[in-house]
Write a protein that holds these residues in place. Structure first.
Motif, PDB file in Angstrom:
ATOM      1  N   SER A 226      27.696  73.423  63.368  1.00 50.56           N
ATOM      2  CA  SER A 226      28.060  74.537  62.483  1.00 50.56           C
ATOM      3  C   SER A 226      27.141  75.738  62.689  1.00 50.56           C
ATOM      4  O   SER A 226      27.529  76.873  62.441  1.00 50.56           O
ATOM      5  CB  SER A 226      28.004  74.090  61.023  1.00 50.56           C
ATOM      6  OG  SER A 226      26.668  74.096  60.568  1.00 50.56           O
TER       7      SER A 226
ATOM      8  N   CYS B 232      32.149  76.319  59.618  1.00 47.69           N
ATOM      9  CA  CYS B 232      32.438  77.697  59.992  1.00 47.69           C
ATOM     10  C   CYS B 232      31.810  78.645  58.977  1.00 47.69           C
ATOM     11  O   CYS B 232      31.358  79.725  59.323  1.00 47.69           O
ATOM     12  CB  CYS B 232      33.938  77.939  60.056  1.00 47.69           C
ATOM     13  SG  CYS B 232      34.738  77.011  61.364  1.00 47.69           S
ATOM     14  N   VAL B 233      31.812  78.267  57.708  1.00 45.80           N
ATOM     15  CA  VAL B 233      31.375  79.175  56.655  1.00 45.80           C
ATOM     16  C   VAL B 233      29.980  78.844  56.131  1.00 45.80           C
ATOM     17  O   VAL B 233      29.144  79.721  55.961  1.00 45.80           O
ATOM     18  CB  VAL B 233      32.363  79.152  55.468  1.00 45.80           C
ATOM     19  CG1 VAL B 233      31.884  80.084  54.370  1.00 45.80           C
ATOM     20  CG2 VAL B 233      33.752  79.535  55.939  1.00 45.80           C
TER      21      VAL B 233
ATOM     22  N   VAL C 149      30.355  82.176  60.948  1.00 41.00           N
ATOM     23  CA  VAL C 149      28.994  82.161  60.413  1.00 41.00           C
ATOM     24  C   VAL C 149      28.185  81.123  61.162  1.00 41.00           C
ATOM     25  O   VAL C 149      28.251  79.939  60.869  1.00 41.00           O
ATOM     26  CB  VAL C 149      28.986  81.829  58.906  1.00 41.00           C
ATOM     27  CG1 VAL C 149      27.557  81.840  58.393  1.00 41.00           C
ATOM     28  CG2 VAL C 149      29.814  82.822  58.134  1.00 41.00           C
ATOM     29  N   GLY C 150      27.451  81.533  62.167  1.00 39.76           N
ATOM     30  CA  GLY C 150      26.576  80.609  62.868  1.00 39.76           C
ATOM     31  C   GLY C 150      25.165  81.132  62.697  1.00 39.76           C
ATOM     32  O   GLY C 150      24.758  82.107  63.311  1.00 39.76           O
TER      33      GLY C 150
ATOM     34  N   THR D 143      28.827  77.740  65.341  1.00 37.99           N
ATOM     35  CA  THR D 143      30.274  77.936  65.256  1.00 37.99           C
ATOM     36  C   THR D 143      30.579  79.255  64.556  1.00 37.99           C
ATOM     37  O   THR D 143      30.049  79.498  63.473  1.00 37.99           O
ATOM     38  CB  THR D 143      30.928  76.790  64.452  1.00 37.99           C
ATOM     39  OG1 THR D 143      30.524  75.548  64.998  1.00 37.99           O
ATOM     40  CG2 THR D 143      32.442  76.888  64.503  1.00 37.99           C
TER      41      THR D 143
HETATM   42 NA    NA Z   1      29.205  78.098  61.356  1.00 37.58          NA
END
Ligand code: NA
Ligand code: NA
Lengths: 437, 315, 166
Positions: A380, A340-341, A386-387, A383
């Motif tokens: 990721s 996610c980050v 932060v994608g 997602t």
């Molecule tokens: Na992400």
């Protein structure tokens, strides 16, 4: 264990404060190592890693594959790829989005980076889909998702780095990515179908191309096939044209790919001196930023290594009596959360040195784990919040909100998770092809 | 008080250098000091040529280095690598330590760190995809050579040097980018050479050997209590540790040889009498070149070489 | 000032580009020479290492000055709302520049140590301290570039605009 967790938290905080990832990991790693050993030891370790990483022979694949992708881009191959896919799929409902996915897959076969794949295809496919009235959510999502294939279908910078970090055969990793990559294309096609089934207006059918047109369009593919064949064939030593037997190491494959792309671009007259200069300096600056992250990550991983995290994890797993698959499930979950980050490379560098010994200690196959890591890394990229691929689209297209893109991406994300579960359940999907090497 | 020693290593985790030599050294240190010293291996802190710096500056307490990875820094250590010595790795490693004490230590090439042990792997041989039955068959073979004297030997044999890091040997051979690799026979197991280099061309006594040293941070050593220092110096460091490591190389070689012999499509070809004689002549040239380098550095090179030969014969 | 910045940042990038092109050409030549004529470039590996260091450390000052390092902009909205963006960017740039000083300094010592031991490359016998010094100097320039960036941002200037791109 505690020191390492504090270290992770510190990196996370610094990264969220927008400190470049390389510096955040480097700073925390350096200070942590200092606490574990000595001032002089830590500073010397960092200094030596800066000197040695930048001169690592194996890492020279990175600039060369990046260069190959950019040269290919300049030679107009990406547009031709899209035209071919379009000739075959464009007349279907959602066909232009399907063509986008397939073209992304084709471009991935000559480009080692997901971001580059997404950026390139967005310039080619986006205007076309807009012209035929596709919903922005579907058109952007098909590019963002299709672009993730860049690091799974060989060549792949991420697989190269995984191979170097873990001393796993890069050749095997590359060939192992082919089946999951093709699965990715098929699953994304399903996601497009699902989207247009729910909302037919999102992707109206385009004009049909007759067979003559299709055959003509096919001629545009030769350059891609040639380059892919050169790189992958050379890696396996399969290019045996007596008396010339071409067999490359990964570095050489990358160099041959870049030189091949250069010659093709030159032959097509699509490479001016100014364009060449631009491509070279962009590759050089990309390389420098990637290497900074590599160095920072190595410093950080030395800190958690000297602080005893790998041993602590191993001990924890043993004492808690976790089964190998429970451990694997936890690792995959951690990846999805971190995804996610974190951006793909940093995530890989941060986690692989820690998880790899654990995973292989439990008897999992290193090649299979590499592909799993790349697939979760791909996920990721699309997602929220932060994608990176979504941000790339936002950057290139401009007048579309990230919310819209993320909404359009949802079906693609769901099939990605399905694919991940399949690859976890049936390792043979990954390991079948490399078993012939 | 118990002292923990961090041992930095760059070899694959399952390599006998880790599992037997360095672990064996940790056990010896523990035993000699009544459990005062414990140790822990740390993998992958830095690439091989950085290891000496790591230990010198205290980023780790101990490490093992391969001298050939730092061209220019080590000259004296080439003495043990030249072809022409008869005997196993244990005898060679013991002789190596003794000749170091007598002749090489004065060069002070390991300055800045404490030298714990020296050793050399067993005789280096040529492992190839292609069938090699004679010295002539080696001509033009694209071969991965290590550093140090093996490069000089390769040039003399007419091999074409291919530089790849050790972990990449398997895929370089399997793709055909290289035809052969020069290693001691023991490495066949770790690098899976039974699959990609089915042919071993063996020169009795080896084409070359490979020199390693175990180093300790001087600061770390100085920080230990005097009785611990003495126990280590008297019972572990120097000849005992060097002998132990040489013996590990030998058992490693023996196991791999048995495995190679048990693999149906693998073949060990021993050089014919004529080829042995022909190589002995080449070896003389290599000896002369390396001994001249040593002499220039200030070693009584001929005497040093004579001492190794004599010592190995006596062992 | 702009002229100096152009010289300090853009000239090295041109050098990096040249090194990259050479790397590609040499790899190609090496493979062809080896495959067709059984005569590889023996020094290819060490030349590759050298060219890589040139590429990375010639480009590093430029990307550092312009802020092109990989970073996460997750909280940008939050910082913008409280008008803390500039303060944050100045602080981060100065910190990054500052932390580089110690390793850069150490690399000089390491290079000098390599010189005292006589370290050199295997085939071409190039003393390795040359490259050590080059990397150390580039690290110092990078540190200075980051501090300069911090200063420029504090004065409300955009480092991106301060160096020409063409
Ligand atoms: Na992400
Ligand atoms: Na790819």
């Amino acid at each position: 264990m505690t020191e390492s967790l504090i270290g992770f938290a510190a990196v996370l905080v610094l990264v969220l404060l927008r400190m470049p990832i390389a510096f955040a990991m480097g700073l925390v790693g350096m200070v942590g190592y200092m606490i574990e050993t000595s001032y002089r030891g830590a500073i010397s370790m960092v200094g030596r890693l800066i000197i040695d990483t930048s001169q690592d022979y194996g890492l020279s694949v990175v600039p060369l594959f990046v260069l190959m992708g950019l040269l290919v881009n300049k030679s107009g191959i990406s547009r031709e790829l899209y035209q071919v896919s379009n000739a075959f799929l464009g007349h279907l409902r959602g066909g232009l989005a399907m063509a986008t996915v397939v073209a992304c897959g084709g471009f991935a076969a000559i480009c080692g980076s997901s971001l580059a794949t997404a950026a390139t295809m967005s310039k080619v496919a986006m205007p076309e889909m807009r012209k035929y009235g596709y919903a922005d959510s579907l058109s952007t999502a098909s590019i963002a998702a299709g672009g993730t294939l860049g690091i799974l279908i060989p060549p792949s910078v991420i697989l190269v780095i995984y191979g170097l970090l873990t001393e796993t055969s890069i050749g095997k990793l590359f060939i192992a990515g082919i089946v999951p990559g093709i699965m990715g294309i098929l699953f994304y096609l399903l996601a497009v179908r699902f989207t247009v089934a729910r909302n037919p207006d999102a992707g109206p059918a385009g004009p049909r191309t007759d067979w003559a047109g299709r055959i003509t369009a096919l001629k545009g593919v030769w350059a891609v096939l040639l380059l892919f064949g050169l790189v992958i064939g050379g890696l396996y030593g399969a290019l045996d044209f007596w008396p010339l037997h071409l067999a490359f190491s990964p570095t050489e494959a990358a160099g041959m790919g870049a030189a091949g792309a250069f010659l093709i671009a030159l032959a097509r007259g699509s490479l001016s001196f100014a364009a060449l200069r631009e491509v070279l300096s962009e590759t050089a600056t990309t390389t420098a930023s990637l290497f900074s992250v590599l160095i920072g990550a190595w410093v950080f991983s030395n800190f958690v290594n000297i602080a005893g995290l790998p041993e602590a994890l191993q001990g924890g797993v043993t004492s808690m009596g976790l089964s190998p698959w429970m451990v694997m499930a936890m690792i995959v979950l951690i990846y999805v959360v971190l995804g996610c980050v974190f951006e793909s490379l940093s995530m890989l560098l941060l986690t692989v040195p820690i998880f790899f010994p654990l995973v292989t200690g439990l008897g999992f196959d290193p090649v299979w784990f590499g592909i799993i890591v790349v697939v979760v890394t791909e996920i990721s990229l699309i997602t929220p919040p932060v994608g990176l691929n979504v941000f790339i689209l936002k950057g290139v297209v401009g007048d579309v909100s990230t919310g819209t893109i993320f909404r359009g991406v949802t079906p693609f994300w769901v099939v990605d998770i399905l694919r991940l579960l399949l690859l976890l359940a049936i390792p043979g999907l990954v390991l079948f092809l490399p078993s012939f090497l | 008080a118990e002292t923990k020693v961090t041992v930095s290593t760059w070899l694959p985790p399952t390599h006998p250098i880790n599992t037997q030599m360095l672990q064996g050294l940790i056990d010896m240190m523990g035993e000699a000091t009544g459990g005062e010293i414990t140790g822990e291996l740390k993998h992958g802190l830095a690439p091989p040529p950085a290891q000496m710096d790591l230990v010198m500056d205290g980023a780790a307490d101990m490490t093992i280095i391969f001298h050939g990875y730092q061209p220019g820094r080590f000259v004296g250590t080439k003495l043990i690598e030249i072809p022409g010595y008869e005997g196993n790795a244990e005898a060679a490693s013991v002789a190596y330590w003794r000749v170091h004490e007598a002749h090489l230590a004065q060069l002070n090439e390991h300055r800045g760190v404490k030298l714990v042990a020296l050793n050399t792997h067993g005789p280096g041989q040529i492992h190839s995809n292609k069938t090699v039955e004679s010295l002539a068959d080696l001509q033009g073979l694209k071969t991965r050579l290590g550093g140090g004297v093996s490069a000089d030997v390769g040039a003399e044999l007419g091999l074409i040097g291919i530089q790849v890091p050790a972990p990449k040997v398997y895929e370089t051979l399997s793709s055909g980018a290289a035809d052969a690799v020069a290693m001691n026979i023991g490495e066949r197991t770790g690098f899976k050479l039974n699959e990609v280099a089915k042919n071993v061309y063996e020169m009795p006594g080896g084409f070359y050997r490979g020199s390693f040293a175990v180093l300790m941070s001087q600061e770390k050593f100085d920080s230990l209590p005097a009785d611990v220092q003495k126990a280590l110096d008297d019972n572990v460091f120097g000849e005992p540790a060097s002998r132990m490591m040489g013996a590990v190389w030998d058992s490693h070689d023996a196991k791999a040889r048995a495995a190679t012999e048990a693999t149906p499509d693998n073949r060990i070809v021993t050089a014919s009498a004529e080829d042995q004689a022909a190589f002995a002549e080449m070896a003389t040239r290599i000896q002369a070149k390396i001994l001249a380098e040593l002499a220039e550095a200030g070693v009584d090179a001929e005497a040093a070489r004579a001492m190794v030969i004599q010592d190995m014969a006596a062992n | 000032m702009p002229r100096i910045l152009n010289l300090v940042f853009r000239l090295p990038v041109a050098l990096a580009s040249l090194a990259l092109f050479l790397l590609m050409a040499m790899t190609f030549a090496d493979v062809i020479l080896r495959s067709a004529f059984n005569a590889p470039i023996e020094a290819a590996t060490e030349l590759t290492r050298l060219l890589m260091a040139l590429i990375v450390f010639s480009a590093l000052p430029m990307i550092s000055f312009q802020g092109h390092h990989i970073a996460v902009d997750l909280l940008d909205g939050l910082f913008a709302r409280f008008r803390l963006e500039r303060a944050r960017d100045v602080a981060i740039s100065l910190m990054c520049g500052g932390m580089l000083f110690w390793p850069a300094n150490r690399m000089i010592d390491l290079a000098e140590r390599a010189r005292s031991y006589g370290d050199q490359t295997e085939y071409l016998n190039i003393p390795t301290y040359y490259i050590g010094w080059f990397i150390a100097i580039s690290a110092f320039v990078t540190a200075a570039a980051l501090i300069l960036r911090g200063g420029a941002l504090a004065l409300g200037r955009d480092p991106e605009q301060m160096v020409r791109h063409d």
